[in-house]
Design an enzyme around this catalytic site. Structure first.
Site, short mmCIF file in Angstrom:
data_model
loop_
_atom_site.label_atom_id
_atom_site.label_comp_id
_atom_site.label_asym_id
_atom_site.label_seq_id
_atom_site.Cartn_x
_atom_site.Cartn_y
_atom_site.Cartn_z
N LYS A 199 -18.31 19.09 32.05
CA LYS A 199 -19.39 20.06 31.67
C LYS A 199 -19.42 20.20 30.48
O LYS A 199 -18.45 20.46 29.61
CB LYS A 199 -19.68 21.18 32.48
CG LYS A 199 -20.89 21.95 32.81
CD LYS A 199 -21.71 21.30 33.76
CE LYS A 199 -22.93 21.57 33.92
NZ LYS A 199 -23.55 21.38 35.17
N ASP A 203 -28.84 19.75 32.56
CA ASP A 203 -28.70 20.96 33.07
C ASP A 203 -29.73 21.97 32.88
O ASP A 203 -30.73 21.60 32.04
CB ASP A 203 -27.23 21.32 33.04
CG ASP A 203 -26.83 22.68 34.18
OD1 ASP A 203 -26.45 22.19 35.11
OD2 ASP A 203 -26.63 23.44 33.65
P1 NDP Z 1 -33.89 24.14 34.13
O1 NDP Z 1 -33.80 24.53 32.89
O2 NDP Z 1 -35.17 23.04 34.30
O3 NDP Z 1 -34.65 25.42 34.70
C1 NDP Z 1 -33.99 26.53 34.97
C2 NDP Z 1 -34.71 27.70 35.71
O4 NDP Z 1 -33.75 28.75 36.07
C3 NDP Z 1 -35.84 28.09 34.99
O5 NDP Z 1 -36.98 28.52 35.67
C4 NDP Z 1 -35.23 29.09 34.11
O6 NDP Z 1 -36.07 30.39 33.66
C5 NDP Z 1 -34.18 29.83 35.26
N1 NDP Z 1 -33.22 30.59 34.79
C6 NDP Z 1 -32.43 30.24 33.88
N2 NDP Z 1 -31.35 31.00 33.37
C7 NDP Z 1 -31.63 32.07 34.01
C8 NDP Z 1 -31.27 33.35 34.19
N3 NDP Z 1 -30.13 33.72 33.28
N4 NDP Z 1 -31.85 34.36 35.00
C9 NDP Z 1 -32.85 33.91 35.82
N5 NDP Z 1 -33.49 32.90 35.58
C10 NDP Z 1 -32.98 31.90 34.90
O7 NDP Z 1 -32.51 23.71 35.09
P2 NDP Z 1 -32.18 23.17 36.35
O8 NDP Z 1 -33.41 23.39 37.31
O9 NDP Z 1 -32.04 21.74 35.96
O10 NDP Z 1 -31.14 23.86 36.75
C11 NDP Z 1 -31.26 24.96 37.80
C12 NDP Z 1 -29.85 25.18 38.28
O11 NDP Z 1 -29.53 24.06 39.27
C13 NDP Z 1 -28.68 25.38 37.56
O12 NDP Z 1 -27.96 26.15 37.97
C14 NDP Z 1 -27.86 24.24 37.38
O13 NDP Z 1 -26.85 24.16 37.06
C15 NDP Z 1 -28.30 23.71 38.70
N6 NDP Z 1 -28.25 22.05 38.98
C16 NDP Z 1 -29.02 21.41 38.37
C17 NDP Z 1 -28.92 20.02 38.22
C18 NDP Z 1 -29.71 19.00 37.71
O14 NDP Z 1 -29.64 17.74 38.07
N7 NDP Z 1 -30.67 19.45 36.84
C19 NDP Z 1 -27.85 19.46 39.18
C20 NDP Z 1 -27.26 20.43 40.28
C21 NDP Z 1 -27.43 21.92 39.74
P3 NDP Z 1 -36.36 30.55 32.09
O15 NDP Z 1 -37.41 29.40 31.88
O16 NDP Z 1 -36.94 31.83 32.11
O17 NDP Z 1 -35.13 30.51 31.47
O1 2IT Z 2 -24.60 20.45 37.97
C1 2IT Z 2 -24.76 19.19 37.93
O2 2IT Z 2 -24.56 18.77 38.95
C2 2IT Z 2 -25.63 18.85 37.14
N1 2IT Z 2 -26.17 19.16 36.11
C3 2IT Z 2 -26.11 17.14 37.09
C4 2IT Z 2 -24.87 16.49 36.43
C5 2IT Z 2 -25.04 14.86 36.17
O3 2IT Z 2 -24.18 14.35 35.64
O4 2IT Z 2 -25.91 14.44 36.66
#
Ligand code: NDP
Ligand code: 2IT
Length: 451
Positions: A131, A171
């Site tokens: 990561k 992420d």
């Molecule tokens: P994005 O940046 O697309 O969206 C993040 C969302 O979460 C936004 O709505 C953001 O609000 C909110 N957020 C972020 N930080 C905080 C905080 N400290 N408190 C409250 N709300 C918060 O990210 P993703 O959708 O990609 O990721 C969301 C989660 O999923 C994370 O935990 C990530 O690690 C996990 N994840 C993502 C994957 C992927 O493929 N993208 C894969 C597996 C897991 P704001 O705009 O106000 O910051």
């Molecule tokens: O937390 C996760 O699994 C991710 N943000 C996606 C990682 C990836 O390599 O697609």
């Protein structure tokens, strides 16, 4: 072995982890959650204990920290900190996302890298765990500023990654735009067009269904859990937090399966739409968050629904909750409220969104609860499929990728059941995911000697 002896072993192990990694509270939390499941298993399988597999697995293979200077639009120099934690390469090259958020620090990235090792093992694909990211905040920055940051970040990161070494992805804060700038700079520096990043654009090596994969996968996994109780999404009220990539596609799939999603949130507050976020309203969310880069509050203004400033959605009555924002976004009290209000299924889309107290509530009440490392593995799974397509230099159709994603989520569910089913028939998905993810990596480490 007696309960109190196991507890002592856990405490002794954690004391060493804490002493070695002072102040890294998120990392301690993630390690504790895993070794709680693993210590009893390892006592029954002493080969892992003798080879000190747990001690090795809690130490990253390599951690890189670097300066990221860039020029803002006013011509002023800004300095951020860049990281890549290469945690474990026993079963494949390091693989995992890049987080861009002001809260990023070594503890957060070590927790995420550690989780990624188990998650990637569960996917059935040959990927190690890593990561990275930076404390850079893309919010409020112009496209040009984001580009200059990404170019500077990659100028250093390029030395440590490669299609057979370490393959970063998105992420929080890192989406298609950022992956594009990072890829462009990598290509300039290396003179190579390779699958070094995933989440790429469709016309330059990306995979269909990668944007959808995490959210869809989370709903597929929840659906598998529901099926074990003869249940489905049909007619269920669903709470979703976040409004980014994962939340958006979880909303889409949950709605397609007949669920009614009534909340979305961001770091400023949440919206409650009792009629449900239908396809048309979701299109607006895509525009609001991905193009306009606005706040979720604007949804409430547009559709005349309630907006709760500074609050989280867990007080709303529901059947299913899918936390899709960030770590520790459901505390013990909120978990109690969810269960009291009738919520019987929690599928984590985010990484570690439930605090240890919240997890305890879910397990004590024996509801369907899946940890992120199992239920959000769809994203990295399709990243793995993107790597396969890049190596073959052949793209697959959306149907093909979606079917493979669905099959992988089913397989992860079976692994969790295999290792997590307790005597009374209750499936502890957390334990199942931890042990299921561990065995493959640990055996590979044993095979490869003291590395
Ligand atoms: P994005 O940046 O697309 O969206 C993040 C969302 O979460 C936004 O709505 C953001 O609000 C909110 N957020 C972020 N930080 C905080 C905080 N400290 N408190 C409250 N709300 C918060 O990210 P993703 O959708 O990609 O990721 C969301 C989660 O999923 C994370 O935990 C990530 O690690 C996990 N994840 C993502 C994957 C992927 O493929 N993208 C894969 C597996 C897991 P704001 O705009 O106000 O910051
Ligand atoms: O937390 C996760 O699994 C991710 N943000 C996606 C990682 C990836 O390599 O697609």
């Amino acid at each position: 072995m007696k309960e109190n002896v196991l507890k002592q072993k856990l405490n002794d192990f954690m004391a060493k982890v804490i002493a070695k990694n002072p102040g890294e509270v998120e990392f301690h939390q993630a390690v504790k959650e895993v070794v709680e499941s693993l210590i009893p298993y390892i006592e029954e399988h002493p080969k892992y204990k003798e080879a000190k597999i747990l001690e090795r697995m809690t130490e990253p293979e390599r951690t890189i920290i670097f300066r990221v200077p860039w020029l803002d639009d006013k011509g002023e120099i800004q300095i951020n900190r860049g990281f890549r934690v290469q945690f474990n390469s026993a079963i494949g090259p390091y693989k995992g996302g890049l987080r861009l958020h002001p809260t990023v620090n070594l503890s957060i990235l070590k927790f995420l890298g550690f989780e990624q090792v188990f998650k990637n093992s569960l996917t059935t694909l040959p990927m190690g765990g890593g990561k990275g990211g930076s404390d850079f905040d893309p919010k409020g920055k112009s496209d040009n500023e984001v580009m200059r940051f990404c170019q500077s970040f990659m100028t250093e990161l390029v030395k440590y990654i490669g299609p057979d070494t370490d393959i970063p992805a998105g992420d929080i804060g890192t989406g298609g735009r950022e992956i594009g700038y990072l890829f462009g700079q990598y290509k300039r520096l290396k003179q190579e067009f390779t699958g070094v990043l995933t989440g790429k654009g469709l016309n330059w090596g990306g995979s269909l269904v990668r944007p959808e994969a995490t959210g869809y996968g989370n709903v597929y996994f929840a659906n598998e859990m529901l099926k074990t109780k003869g249940e489905s999404f049909e007619g269920k009220t669903v709470l979703i937090s976040g409004s980014g990539n994962v939340a958006q596609y979880a909303t889409k799939k949950a709605t397609q399966l007949g669920g009614k999603v009534v909340t979305l949130s961001d770091s400023s507050g949440f919206i409650y739409d009792p009629d449900g976020i239908d396809e048309e309203k979701l299109e607006y969310v895509f525009y609001l968050k991905n193009t306009k880069r606005g706040r979720i509050k604007e949804y409430a203004e547009k559709y005349g629904v309630e907006y709760y400033e500074g609050q989280r959605p867990w007080g709303i009555k529901c059947d299913i909750a899918l936390p899709c924002a960030t770590q520790n976004e459901i505390n013990g009290e909120e978990a109690e409220t969810l269960v009291k209000n009738g919520c019987f299924c929690v599928g984590e889309g985010a990484n570690m969104p439930s605090t240890p107290e919240a997890v305890e509530v879910f397990l004590k009440n024996k509801i369907l609860y899946s940890p992120g490392k199992a239920s959000n593995a769809g994203g990295v799974s399709v990243s793995g499929l993107e790597m396969t397509q890049n190596s073959m230099r052949l793209p697959w159709s959306a149907e093909e990728v979606d079917k493979k994603l669905h099959d992988i989520m089913k397989s992860i569910h079976s692994t969790c059941v295999k290792y997590g089913k307790e005597k009374d028939g209750f499936v502890n998905y957390l334990k199942g995911a931890n042990i299921g993810g561990f065995v493959k990596v640990a055996d590979a480490m044993l095979d490869q000697g003291a590395v």
